[in-house]
Write a protein that holds these residues in place. Structure first.
Motif, PDB file in Angstrom:
ATOM      1  N   PHE A   1       0.855  -1.200   0.000  1.00  0.00           N
ATOM      2  CA  PHE A   1       0.000   0.000   0.000  1.00  0.00           C
ATOM      3  C   PHE A   1       0.889   1.247   0.000  1.00  0.00           C
ATOM      4  O   PHE A   1       2.063   1.180   0.387  1.00  0.00           O
ATOM      5  CB  PHE A   1      -0.883   0.037   1.255  1.00  0.00           C
ATOM      6  N   PRO A   2       0.315   2.428  -0.349  1.00  0.00           N
ATOM      7  CA  PRO A   2       1.103   3.669  -0.274  1.00  0.00           C
ATOM      8  C   PRO A   2       1.718   3.846   1.113  1.00  0.00           C
ATOM      9  O   PRO A   2       1.076   3.561   2.141  1.00  0.00           O
ATOM     10  CB  PRO A   2       0.052   4.747  -0.551  1.00  0.00           C
ATOM     11  N   LEU A   3       2.963   4.335   1.161  1.00  0.00           N
ATOM     12  CA  LEU A   3       3.697   4.406   2.423  1.00  0.00           C
ATOM     13  C   LEU A   3       2.975   5.259   3.464  1.00  0.00           C
ATOM     14  O   LEU A   3       2.991   4.950   4.647  1.00  0.00           O
ATOM     15  CB  LEU A   3       5.103   4.973   2.191  1.00  0.00           C
ATOM     16  N   GLY A   4       2.338   6.332   3.021  1.00  0.00           N
ATOM     17  CA  GLY A   4       1.695   7.241   3.978  1.00  0.00           C
ATOM     18  C   GLY A   4       0.241   6.909   4.241  1.00  0.00           C
ATOM     19  O   GLY A   4      -0.495   7.723   4.785  1.00  0.00           O
ATOM     20  N   MET A   5      -0.183   5.707   3.873  1.00  0.00           N
ATOM     21  CA  MET A   5      -1.595   5.350   3.952  1.00  0.00           C
ATOM     22  C   MET A   5      -2.072   5.154   5.403  1.00  0.00           C
ATOM     23  O   MET A   5      -1.348   4.650   6.252  1.00  0.00           O
ATOM     24  CB  MET A   5      -1.782   4.072   3.137  1.00  0.00           C
ATOM     25  N   THR A   6      -3.293   5.599   5.650  1.00  0.00           N
ATOM     26  CA  THR A   6      -3.952   5.364   6.943  1.00  0.00           C
ATOM     27  C   THR A   6      -5.205   4.553   6.677  1.00  0.00           C
ATOM     28  O   THR A   6      -5.935   4.836   5.728  1.00  0.00           O
ATOM     29  CB  THR A   6      -4.352   6.718   7.582  1.00  0.00           C
ATOM     30  N   PHE A   7      -5.459   3.532   7.498  1.00  0.00           N
ATOM     31  CA  PHE A   7      -6.686   2.730   7.330  1.00  0.00           C
ATOM     32  C   PHE A   7      -7.904   3.615   7.565  1.00  0.00           C
ATOM     33  O   PHE A   7      -7.848   4.550   8.364  1.00  0.00           O
ATOM     34  CB  PHE A   7      -6.699   1.580   8.337  1.00  0.00           C
ATOM     35  N   PHE A   8      -9.010   3.296   6.883  1.00  0.00           N
ATOM     36  CA  PHE A   8     -10.246   4.038   7.169  1.00  0.00           C
ATOM     37  C   PHE A   8     -10.961   3.445   8.379  1.00  0.00           C
ATOM     38  O   PHE A   8     -11.799   4.073   9.003  1.00  0.00           O
ATOM     39  CB  PHE A   8     -11.179   4.100   5.947  1.00  0.00           C
ATOM     40  N   SER A   9     -10.615   2.194   8.730  1.00  0.00           N
ATOM     41  CA  SER A   9     -11.258   1.534   9.877  1.00  0.00           C
ATOM     42  C   SER A   9     -10.558   1.924  11.169  1.00  0.00           C
ATOM     43  O   SER A   9      -9.344   2.146  11.184  1.00  0.00           O
ATOM     44  CB  SER A   9     -11.150   0.012   9.741  1.00  0.00           C
TER      45      SER A   9
ATOM     46  N   PRO B   1      -6.309  -7.170  21.006  1.00  0.00           N
ATOM     47  CA  PRO B   1      -6.437  -5.726  20.768  1.00  0.00           C
ATOM     48  C   PRO B   1      -5.301  -5.172  19.913  1.00  0.00           C
ATOM     49  O   PRO B   1      -4.175  -5.674  19.964  1.00  0.00           O
ATOM     50  CB  PRO B   1      -6.378  -5.128  22.180  1.00  0.00           C
ATOM     51  N   PHE B   2      -5.645  -4.161  19.119  1.00  0.00           N
ATOM     52  CA  PHE B   2      -4.698  -3.518  18.200  1.00  0.00           C
ATOM     53  C   PHE B   2      -4.476  -2.094  18.710  1.00  0.00           C
ATOM     54  O   PHE B   2      -5.265  -1.205  18.429  1.00  0.00           O
ATOM     55  CB  PHE B   2      -5.327  -3.553  16.799  1.00  0.00           C
ATOM     56  N   PRO B   3      -3.413  -1.868  19.494  1.00  0.00           N
ATOM     57  CA  PRO B   3      -3.190  -0.515  20.016  1.00  0.00           C
ATOM     58  C   PRO B   3      -2.589   0.404  18.949  1.00  0.00           C
ATOM     59  O   PRO B   3      -1.687  -0.011  18.217  1.00  0.00           O
ATOM     60  CB  PRO B   3      -2.189  -0.740  21.156  1.00  0.00           C
ATOM     61  N   THR B   4      -3.123   1.610  18.844  1.00  0.00           N
ATOM     62  CA  THR B   4      -2.582   2.560  17.861  1.00  0.00           C
ATOM     63  C   THR B   4      -2.422   3.929  18.515  1.00  0.00           C
ATOM     64  O   THR B   4      -3.071   4.226  19.524  1.00  0.00           O
ATOM     65  CB  THR B   4      -3.513   2.701  16.638  1.00  0.00           C
ATOM     66  N   VAL B   5      -1.581   4.756  17.926  1.00  0.00           N
ATOM     67  CA  VAL B   5      -1.315   6.070  18.495  1.00  0.00           C
ATOM     68  C   VAL B   5      -2.522   6.995  18.267  1.00  0.00           C
ATOM     69  O   VAL B   5      -2.966   7.690  19.170  1.00  0.00           O
ATOM     70  CB  VAL B   5      -0.040   6.675  17.866  1.00  0.00           C
ATOM     71  N   HIS B   6      -3.056   6.972  17.036  1.00  0.00           N
ATOM     72  CA  HIS B   6      -4.177   7.861  16.706  1.00  0.00           C
ATOM     73  C   HIS B   6      -5.442   7.042  16.495  1.00  0.00           C
ATOM     74  O   HIS B   6      -5.424   5.812  16.605  1.00  0.00           O
ATOM     75  CB  HIS B   6      -3.837   8.683  15.460  1.00  0.00           C
ATOM     76  N   GLU B   7      -6.500   7.731  16.123  1.00  0.00           N
ATOM     77  CA  GLU B   7      -7.807   7.075  15.979  1.00  0.00           C
ATOM     78  C   GLU B   7      -7.784   5.986  14.903  1.00  0.00           C
ATOM     79  O   GLU B   7      -8.404   4.938  15.043  1.00  0.00           O
ATOM     80  CB  GLU B   7      -8.825   8.168  15.631  1.00  0.00           C
ATOM     81  N   LYS B   8      -7.055   6.230  13.804  1.00  0.00           N
ATOM     82  CA  LYS B   8      -6.992   5.246  12.708  1.00  0.00           C
ATOM     83  C   LYS B   8      -5.565   4.720  12.596  1.00  0.00           C
ATOM     84  O   LYS B   8      -4.609   5.505  12.654  1.00  0.00           O
ATOM     85  CB  LYS B   8      -7.354   5.906  11.365  1.00  0.00           C
ATOM     86  N   PRO B   9      -5.421   3.410  12.382  1.00  0.00           N
ATOM     87  CA  PRO B   9      -4.066   2.855  12.275  1.00  0.00           C
ATOM     88  C   PRO B   9      -3.368   3.262  10.976  1.00  0.00           C
ATOM     89  O   PRO B   9      -4.020   3.452   9.944  1.00  0.00           O
ATOM     90  CB  PRO B   9      -4.288   1.343  12.267  1.00  0.00           C
TER      91      PRO B   9
END
Ligand SMILES: Cc1cc2nc3c(=O)[nH]c(=O)nc-3n(C[C@H](O)[C@H](O)[C@H](O)COP(=O)(O)OP(=O)(O)OC[C@H]3O[C@@H](n4cnc5c(N)ncnc54)[C@H](O)[C@@H]3O)c2cc1C
Length: 325
Positions: A42-50, A61-69
């Motif tokens: 995928f594009p390097l700067g891509m953010t999931f929409f989920s 659990p999938f811990p992430t820094v921001h709302e979207k991974p």
């Protein structure tokens, strides 16, 4: 002889493997690239929409820094999970062919140039859709400056770039390119963006178009790509757009050749395999998981719902084993 072989180590293949492990099996996963190979590309700067909870698997659990991974967080999560569950993955081992024998499957692969055959009682095909781009089938599509995949914007700074399409991938790419001040032109055959474009991205692209950072040609179709132009028509009028690089973001579709050659039946006039409630195809003990099930309509299955297929498959395989005992 393996109990279960899974083809493809994407989120849905991995999820199936974890569910099978929880049921007492130790499946072998054959993967043509690396773990989560599609996401890796995928594009390097891509953010999931989920949000992360919607794409976590194995109830971990999938811990992430921001709302979207981010893509990077996704790769780390799926890789760590594979280690945690000690999944048996053979990466860089593409499956070339499946042969169906009365009692088992022969799975033909290539590893470092050498042919290797595996045998399994059950088979799960979870090969996704990202390996096969939808082609425009126009002259010039095969030229080296025409791409169906995008990595990052930096190389295109200040250059004339045409982005074909108007869905999420095209919009994301056009925006990224505008941030490095590429001269971006979007060409889209529809008259507006569709509702599937991410709600938080739509205002950004609309603003980029309004301010002239992205030039937009609505209701425009591409006829040909040359070394330095894209030839289009809009409501009967033909014209050219200068293009040093072209990104044809026209989507992807599952490659169902493995299933076809194994004798799986498909719905009429489509590449949608026929499968049961438990994801079993018309070939007994051959299952499908993930986005490979959706033919051309790839927006119907994604990680959020494809990750649920594994539980059904694990249950079905276990139940059948009990009946055979
Ligand atoms: C930019 C982008 C953003 C997205 N964001 C989201 C999101 O936020 N949420 C969401 O739910 N979905 C999202 N999706 C969709 C999601 O990525 C896919 O639906 C998902 O990857 C499907 O998982 P899968 O395991 O079925 O297939 P894949 O992830 O494509 O995995 C299939 C695997 O099979 C392997 N394979 C293929 N052929 C062979 C072969 N012959 N032999 C061996 N291995 C093979 C591939 O290398 C790959 O690793 C996004 C898609 C894109 C393009």
């Amino acid at each position: 002889m393996e109990d279960v072989i899974i083809i493809g180590a994407g989120p849905c293949g991995l999820s199936t493997a974890i569910e099978l492990k929880k049921t007492g099996y130790n499946p072998l996963i054959l993967e043509k690239g690396c773990i989560a190979n599609s996401i890796y590309h995928f594009p390097l700067g891509m953010t999931f929409f989920s949000s992360p909870d919607k794409i976590e698997i194995g109830d971990v659990p999938f811990p992430t820094v921001h709302e979207k991974p981010t893509r990077q967080e996704g790769l780390t999560y799926y890789r760590r999970l594979s280690e945690h569950f000690q999944l048996r993955i053979h990466p860089y081992q593409p499956v070339d062919c499946i042969k169906v024998s009365p009692q088992h499957f022969e799975v033909w692969t290539t590893y470092r140039g050498k042919k290797q055959i595996f045998h399994s009682k059950n088979l799960v095909v979870s090969t996704g859709y990202y390996g096969k781009a939808n082609l425009l089938n126009i002259p010039g599509e095969g030229l080296p400056h025409v791409n169906h995949y995008f990595r990052e914007a930096h190389p295109y700074a200040g250059r004339n770039v045409v982005v074909i399409g108007g869905k999420n991938s095209a919009v994301d790419i056009a925006l990224e390119l505008s941030y490095v001040r590429a001269k971006v032109t979007m060409v889209y055959r529809k008259s507006t963006f569709q509702s599937s474009v991410k709600a938080w991205v739509k205002p950004l692209i609309e603003s980029a178009i309004a301010s002239g950072k992205v030039k937009m040609f609505w209701q425009t179709e591409v006829d040909e790509i040359t070394e330095d132009e894209v030839l289009v028509h809009q409501q009967g009028e033909k014209f050219q757009i200068p293009a040093e690089f072209v990104f044809a973001m026209t989507g992807y579709r599952p490659d169902v050749t493995l299933l076809q050659r194994a004798g799986v039946q498909f719905h009429p006039q489509s590449t949608v395999p026929i499968f049961s409630e438990s994801m079993e195809t018309t070939v007994p003990n051959l299952y499908v998981a993930g986005v490979v099930i959706c033919g051309d309509e790839t927006s119907k299955v994604f990680i959020e719902n494809g990750r649920l297929h594994g539980k059904k498959i694990a249950k079905a395989i276990k139940q059948r084993e009990k009946i055979m005992d």
